[in-house]
Design a protein around this motif. Structure first.
Motif, PDB file in Angstrom:
ATOM      1  N   TYR A   1     -10.402  -1.706  -7.992  1.00 34.42           N
ATOM      2  CA  TYR A   1     -10.128  -0.269  -7.940  1.00 34.42           C
ATOM      3  C   TYR A   1     -11.365   0.465  -8.447  1.00 34.42           C
ATOM      4  O   TYR A   1     -11.352   1.102  -9.443  1.00 34.42           O
ATOM      5  CB  TYR A   1      -8.906   0.088  -8.782  1.00 34.42           C
ATOM      6  CG  TYR A   1      -7.598  -0.333  -8.140  1.00 34.42           C
ATOM      7  CD1 TYR A   1      -6.899   0.523  -7.305  1.00 34.42           C
ATOM      8  CD2 TYR A   1      -7.083  -1.601  -8.342  1.00 34.42           C
ATOM      9  CE1 TYR A   1      -5.700   0.144  -6.709  1.00 34.42           C
ATOM     10  CE2 TYR A   1      -5.887  -1.999  -7.746  1.00 34.42           C
ATOM     11  CZ  TYR A   1      -5.210  -1.118  -6.945  1.00 34.42           C
ATOM     12  OH  TYR A   1      -4.024  -1.495  -6.362  1.00 34.42           O
TER      13      TYR A   1
ATOM     14  N   ILE B   1      -3.669   1.678 -12.558  1.00 29.66           N
ATOM     15  CA  ILE B   1      -2.864   1.878 -11.351  1.00 29.66           C
ATOM     16  C   ILE B   1      -2.458   0.512 -10.828  1.00 29.66           C
ATOM     17  O   ILE B   1      -3.243  -0.441 -10.876  1.00 29.66           O
ATOM     18  CB  ILE B   1      -3.669   2.655 -10.293  1.00 29.66           C
ATOM     19  CG1 ILE B   1      -3.892   4.100 -10.744  1.00 29.66           C
ATOM     20  CG2 ILE B   1      -2.955   2.634  -8.938  1.00 29.66           C
ATOM     21  CD1 ILE B   1      -4.868   4.859  -9.890  1.00 29.66           C
TER      22      ILE B   1
ATOM     23  N   THR C   1       0.391  -1.667  -7.855  1.00 31.03           N
ATOM     24  CA  THR C   1       1.437  -1.631  -6.843  1.00 31.03           C
ATOM     25  C   THR C   1       2.712  -2.247  -7.404  1.00 31.03           C
ATOM     26  O   THR C   1       2.690  -2.970  -8.395  1.00 31.03           O
ATOM     27  CB  THR C   1       1.010  -2.407  -5.592  1.00 31.03           C
ATOM     28  OG1 THR C   1       0.809  -3.779  -5.937  1.00 31.03           O
ATOM     29  CG2 THR C   1      -0.284  -1.842  -5.017  1.00 31.03           C
TER      30      THR C   1
ATOM     31  N   TYR D   1       2.964   2.665  -5.252  1.00 30.05           N
ATOM     32  CA  TYR D   1       2.013   2.677  -6.360  1.00 30.05           C
ATOM     33  C   TYR D   1       2.659   3.261  -7.616  1.00 30.05           C
ATOM     34  O   TYR D   1       3.537   4.129  -7.536  1.00 30.05           O
ATOM     35  CB  TYR D   1       0.771   3.507  -5.998  1.00 30.05           C
ATOM     36  CG  TYR D   1      -0.146   2.839  -5.007  1.00 30.05           C
ATOM     37  CD1 TYR D   1      -1.092   1.904  -5.422  1.00 30.05           C
ATOM     38  CD2 TYR D   1      -0.094   3.145  -3.661  1.00 30.05           C
ATOM     39  CE1 TYR D   1      -1.942   1.287  -4.527  1.00 30.05           C
ATOM     40  CE2 TYR D   1      -0.941   2.526  -2.743  1.00 30.05           C
ATOM     41  CZ  TYR D   1      -1.859   1.609  -3.188  1.00 30.05           C
ATOM     42  OH  TYR D   1      -2.707   0.996  -2.303  1.00 30.05           O
TER      43      TYR D   1
ATOM     44  N   ARG E   1       7.734   6.518  -7.949  1.00 27.19           N
ATOM     45  CA  ARG E   1       6.718   5.859  -7.191  1.00 27.19           C
ATOM     46  C   ARG E   1       5.853   6.865  -6.435  1.00 27.19           C
ATOM     47  O   ARG E   1       6.290   7.960  -6.098  1.00 27.19           O
ATOM     48  CB  ARG E   1       7.419   4.874  -6.254  1.00 27.19           C
ATOM     49  CG  ARG E   1       7.097   5.038  -4.834  1.00 27.19           C
ATOM     50  CD  ARG E   1       7.854   4.065  -3.908  1.00 27.19           C
ATOM     51  NE  ARG E   1       7.771   4.676  -2.601  1.00 27.19           N
ATOM     52  CZ  ARG E   1       8.443   4.317  -1.540  1.00 27.19           C
ATOM     53  NH1 ARG E   1       9.272   3.338  -1.596  1.00 27.19           N
ATOM     54  NH2 ARG E   1       8.330   4.939  -0.438  1.00 27.19           N
TER      55      ARG E   1
ATOM     56  N   SER F   1       0.804  -1.224   0.000  1.00 23.28           N
ATOM     57  CA  SER F   1       0.000   0.000   0.000  1.00 23.28           C
ATOM     58  C   SER F   1       0.835   1.270   0.000  1.00 23.28           C
ATOM     59  O   SER F   1       0.288   2.354   0.182  1.00 23.28           O
ATOM     60  CB  SER F   1      -0.927   0.009   1.225  1.00 23.28           C
ATOM     61  OG  SER F   1      -0.166  -0.042   2.420  1.00 23.28           O
TER      62      SER F   1
ATOM     63  N   LEU G   1      -2.416   5.633  -2.425  1.00 21.73           N
ATOM     64  CA  LEU G   1      -3.355   5.497  -3.538  1.00 21.73           C
ATOM     65  C   LEU G   1      -3.900   6.843  -3.985  1.00 21.73           C
ATOM     66  O   LEU G   1      -4.096   7.074  -5.182  1.00 21.73           O
ATOM     67  CB  LEU G   1      -4.499   4.562  -3.129  1.00 21.73           C
ATOM     68  CG  LEU G   1      -5.540   4.244  -4.204  1.00 21.73           C
ATOM     69  CD1 LEU G   1      -4.886   3.588  -5.412  1.00 21.73           C
ATOM     70  CD2 LEU G   1      -6.621   3.324  -3.642  1.00 21.73           C
TER      71      LEU G   1
END
Length: 982
Positions: A982, A956, A958, A872, A923, A869, A927
């Protein structure tokens, strides 16, 4: 015997020899033999496998206990979990570990298929349905001929997993196979029929479902499960027009030892379908209201009101239903799930029946707060609430700007008086909200009073310091008492600031006295503090000057246009969308997007109001005959041809960019000039001018280079990609004027190396498949590509900006641009805005799971999760392995330099197989940040990505999931996973 004993006494075994014997015995356990196989079967079955099954059994019981049943709808056949947690479940991980131990250590045991079945069930209960299907597949493939029951069990669980993946056709084939192999003497028989029952319910085959329910009940060995399926049987009998049979089924459940909740609802349903009692006609509402008078039903008052509301809604008594749903929520003080269901029904009514999307958003937020995450539709509700946030945010912008403009139009005395009245009203509103929150139990005393509108929850509730007005007020007072009126700025505590600052803060103490800093008895109340803050916010944001009024109108225009696009694209509400576009025209009659708005109204009215549709069609053709909208109306194939032209021109632009990357600056200038003269209004014109200017900057002094940059701004004032970057360059020139003017060539190789004043050149390594440009005239050549068997379609976003639906030959959306007069907001019309097609590809092929021992002929599975988390990335996936993406990456670099100056955001390239290239940007630490990036760059992607719009998608991801995208199959799998999560 005695002699042998003496031999042992006189010749004892040496310790080393004894150890060797033990070692040989231990090694012998690894050999394939009947003895070792028996030992492994014994330990695998009665130790490891038994404990793993017990863990799964307890987990299933726990899920069943926490499962939320909505008795107003068909119950789920099984009480499965529907919400996977962010972190792995430690119990399920323990079961997996035990199963892997059998697979890795007990390889001679015939319980290997049982271990894979445990792995499948554990993944199923963790909502990893893709992986679960693969484990169940392996059980069916590797099970021995005599292990028919375990194969049947694997088929049942596989069918249930496929139903969760919405692969109904495949699930039916699997379940039908299990039905053909039914052995009534086996315990799995009931579950075979139950799995078919769930399939029939999902597909609306209620007649077949009734038959399957009866069979499942017949063979069930669990009384609680049997009664649950009997309740479902009653529901199906109602749907199949068999009220008498349904009453019998409900009565059987009501008299059983099921939970009181189920028994009570069974009795409610029985009352609802009975039309008479003792020969006297009694209405269903009267029967339900009679239950309210029975003190034994006090605990279920909320459910009774909910059932009354359900009946009223079915009879189209919407307002009465709203009142009783509110009463249900009001009485749900213990049963939070019931409160959540009442909020959900209210949210749906305000969304569908009342078209009050702001209030619907509020109720959806409250639903998410009250309802358990295990509720089957929880994720869908969450997505709907997130989408409605866009609408409510824009409505708030409009309301605020309208208020500020209204106040700005008043004279000073009237304005102050009006602001005081508004501040007082705000204070009363805050006090009322506080009273409601504090006195919520008292509000329940009046069951016929309206429940106050729910509000979205805030982190940590009232315990969070900054949500406690008393604490904030006290802290503000203490600060001012010690520090005075300090300005909010860097280093505000330091003593070595300018004398002016020191003087300001060391003037007469009386000037620093604030009413908030008075003794406690004289301090203002929290309500007064809020009112004062409200007043100050209004005063500071009043548009009292012409430029401020222009900015206010621009915000209003953008909000109105966003709402219109939202109604059209997200809610698919043509009536509201048309009304919103009409509103834009009435408020901003001279905006530069009139052609696009006319075209949208022409399309929206085409079915409901032909006269208005023809009116706006005529306006487009008359007032804007040269636009793409007019050409599309006259020629439905225009859009397709336009896309083909863009594809060809993208190839020409790439040739010019390759010349720049190769430092062939004279050829860059001549090639760019030739293209601009041939295609003066092409979509990449500003980017060609930019390349041309920088090619000149490598050969000339500052003045002509600066003039070229200024000409770009003058020629393309509203360009959102190049113009902001050019302004950045001009600012750098102004700061470093002396140094740059002294150079014989304004842009040097050093500038390229350190990046202080140059465009970012992208060198792509994977370009051996392109013939390098060696000079000569540029000839337009059709963009010929190899046939691609399975293109990756573009991904439409949900929590991201609302995607427009793809139209084959029509310009899809109105670009959100500011308006000019009479409100004075300047903008540039954009007749065509590219959109992304919806994902319609088939589900990805199923692959095998990864285990400690690699199973034969089973491929490695695609496994995605939401664990990572804080890493992303935004990804643009280009469905072509032969497209040079250097110029596209260059465009992304330009965007990043303008929008994210100083941020450590990079863009890189990786391949996902031979036919897919991924540009990933990051990065991003959370989110929301990557979503914000997507909202900014997505509208510009048609100009940035030099590839046909049907050849690229965006999403999107990870870092952990990105590393798993190794080929086209995993990419397809992730796109489906992305749409679901998502």
């Amino acid at each position: 015997m005695r002699r042998n004993s003496n031999l042992f006494l006189h010749h004892p075994i040496k310790p080393a020899l004894f150890a060797l014997v033990l070692l040989m015995a231990g090694c012998s356990l690894e050999k394939k033999s009947a003895l070792n196989r028996g030992l492994q079967n014994l330990t695998a079955h009665y130790n490891i496998l038994f404990n793993a099954k017990e863990i799964l059994k307890e987990k299933e019981e726990g899920y069943a206990a926490g499962f939320v049943d909505n008795y107003s709808e068909l119950l789920s056949v099984y009480q499965d979990t529907a919400a996977a947690g962010a972190a792995p479940d430690k119990d399920l991980e323990a079961a997996k570990s035990k199963a892997n131990t059998i697979i890795a250590v007990k390889e001679q045991s015939h319980y290997i298929p049982d271990a894979y079945l445990v792995l499948g069930k554990a993944n199923y209960l963790a909502a990893n349905y893709f992986d679960a299907v693969e484990y169940f597949n392996y059980v069916v493939l590797t099970g021995r001929p005599k292990q028919t029951e375990i194969k049947q069990e694997a088929l049942v669980w596989k069918g249930r997993a496929l139903l969760f993946l919405h692969k109904d056709a495949e699930a039916k084939q699997i379940i039908d196979s299990a039905i053909q192999n039914i052995n009534p003497k086996k315990s799995i028989t009931a579950d075979v029929y139950a799995a078919k029952l769930q399939y029939d319910i999902n597909t609306g085959e209620y007649a077949d479902a009734e038959a399957m329910a009866k069979e499942a009940i017949k063979y069930s060995g669990s009384n609680l499960q049997r009664m649950r399926w009997t309740f479902i049987l009653g529901q199906l009998q109602e749907l199949n027009g068999k009220p008498t049979d349904a009453v019998v089924s409900y009565a059987r459940v009501a008299k059983s030892n099921v939970t009181f909740d189920m028994a009570f609802n069974a009795d409610l349903n029985r009352i609802r379908i009975e039309d008479s009692q003792n020969g006297v006609k009694v209405s269903r509402l009267a029967r339900l209201r009679a239950l309210l008078k029975n003190q034994n039903n006090t605990e279920f008052t909320d459910q009774i009101y909910y059932q009354i509301a359900q009946l009223q809604y079915a009879d189209n008594s919407i307002d009465d239903a709203i009142q009783n749903y509110k009463r249900s929520a009001n009485y749900s003080t213990v049963n939070q799930n019931q409160k959540g269901l009442a909020y959900l029904r209210l949210a749906d009514i305000y969304f569908k029946n009342k078209a009050d999307y702001t209030l619907a958003k509020t109720y959806y937020d409250s639903t998410l707060t009250a309802l358990s995450r295990n509720y089957p539709g929880y994720i869908t509700i969450q997505k709907k609430a997130e989408n409605l946030q866009l609408l409510t945010d824009n409505l708030k912008v409009i309301a605020r700007e309208d208020t500020l403009q209204m106040l700005a139009a008043l004279d000073e005395p009237s304005r102050e008086k009006r602001i005081d009245v508004m501040a007082k009203r705000q204070e009363i509103k805050k006090q009322a909200a506080t009273a409601v929150n504090i006195g919520w139990p008292d509000a329940i005393a009046d069951p016929f009073g309206d429940t106050p509108s729910p509000v979205a929850s805030v982190p940590n509730g009232g315990n969070f310091y900054f949500y406690n007005t008393n604490a904030v007020s006290q802290g503000f007072s203490d600060f001012k008492r010690v520090w005075g009126n300090r300005k909010l700025e860097d280093n505000w505590r330091r003593s070595n600031r300018s004398n002016a600052d020191l003087t300001t803060n060391t003037l007469n103490t009386a000037k620093n006295v604030d009413t908030n800093a008075l003794p406690d008895s004289l301090q203002r109340s929290p309500g007064e503090v809020d009112a004062n803050n409200f007043k100050q916010d209004l005063i500071q944001n009043l548009p009292l000057t012409a430029p401020l009024m222009l900015q206010s109108n621009a915000r209003r225009y953008d909000a109105y246009l966003a709402i219109a696009n939202f109604y059209r694209d997200v809610l698919d509400d043509k009536k509201e969308a048309a009304a919103a576009y009409e509103k834009v025209l009435s408020l901003f009659p001279n905006n530069d997007n009139k052609a696009a708005i006319y075209y949208n109204l022409y399309r929206l009215y085409s079915e409901s109001n032909v006269a208005l549709s023809e009116k706006y069609k005529a306006l487009v053709l008359k007032e804007y005959p040269e636009t793409a909208f007019a050409k599309t109306i006259l020629d439905p194939d225009y859009g397709k041809r336009l896309n083909d032209e863009d594809t060809g021109f993208s190839a020409l632009y790439n040739q010019v960019y390759d010349l720049y990357a190769a430092k062939k600056y004279p050829q860059v200038i001549s090639s760019a000039d030739g293209l601009l003269k041939t295609y003066p209004n092409n979509k990449y014109a500003s980017q060609l001018e930019y390349l041309k200017a920088f090619a000149g900057g490598h050969q000339e002094k500052l003045d002509p280079f600066k003039a070229d940059l200024q000409q770009i701004i003058a020629k393309y004032p509203d360009d959102q990609l190049i113009t902001p970057l050019v302004k950045q360059h001009l600012t750098y020139i102004d700061v470093n004027q002396t140094d740059l003017a002294a150079r014989s060539i304004v842009i040097t190789d050093r500038d390229i190396a350190d990046g202080t004043f140059s465009i970012p050149i992208v060198y792509q390594q994977q370009t051996e498949y392109r013939v390098p440009y060696t000079g000569g005239p540029i000839v337009i050549v059709p963009d010929v590509r190899k046939p691609e068997k399975k293109p990756v379609p573009a991904v439409t976003k949900q929590p991201l900006p609302a995607p427009a639906k793809q139209q084959e030959t029509t310009p899809p959306v109105v670009a959100q641009q500011p308006v000019k007069e009479p409100e004075g907001v300047q903008t540039k019309p954009e007749p065509v805005t590219q959109t992304q097609p919806e994902v319609t590809q088939a589900a990805p092929p199923v692959q095998a799971p990864v285990t400690v021992v690699t199973p034969p002929v089973i491929k490695k599975p695609s496994i995605f999760n939401l664990r990572d988390s804080s890493n992303y990335y935004f990804v643009v996936a280009v469905n072509s392995g032969t497209t040079n993406l250097a110029s596209s990456r260059f465009g992304i670099g330009q965007f990043n330099r303008v929008q994210y100056q100083g941020s450590p955001i990079n863009h890189n390239l990786k391949n996902a197989g031979a036919d897919n290239q991924l540009i990933y940007v990051g990065r991003f630490l959370n989110l929301e940040n990557v979503k914000d990036y997507a909202r900014r760059i997505v509208p510009l992607l048609p100009d940035i990505i030099k590839a046909p719009k049907d050849k690229y998608s965006f999403f999107i991801i990870t870092k952990e999931n990105l590393d798993k995208l190794a080929d086209g199959k995993t990419l397809d799998s992730y796109i489906e996973y992305y749409q679901q999560n998502y």
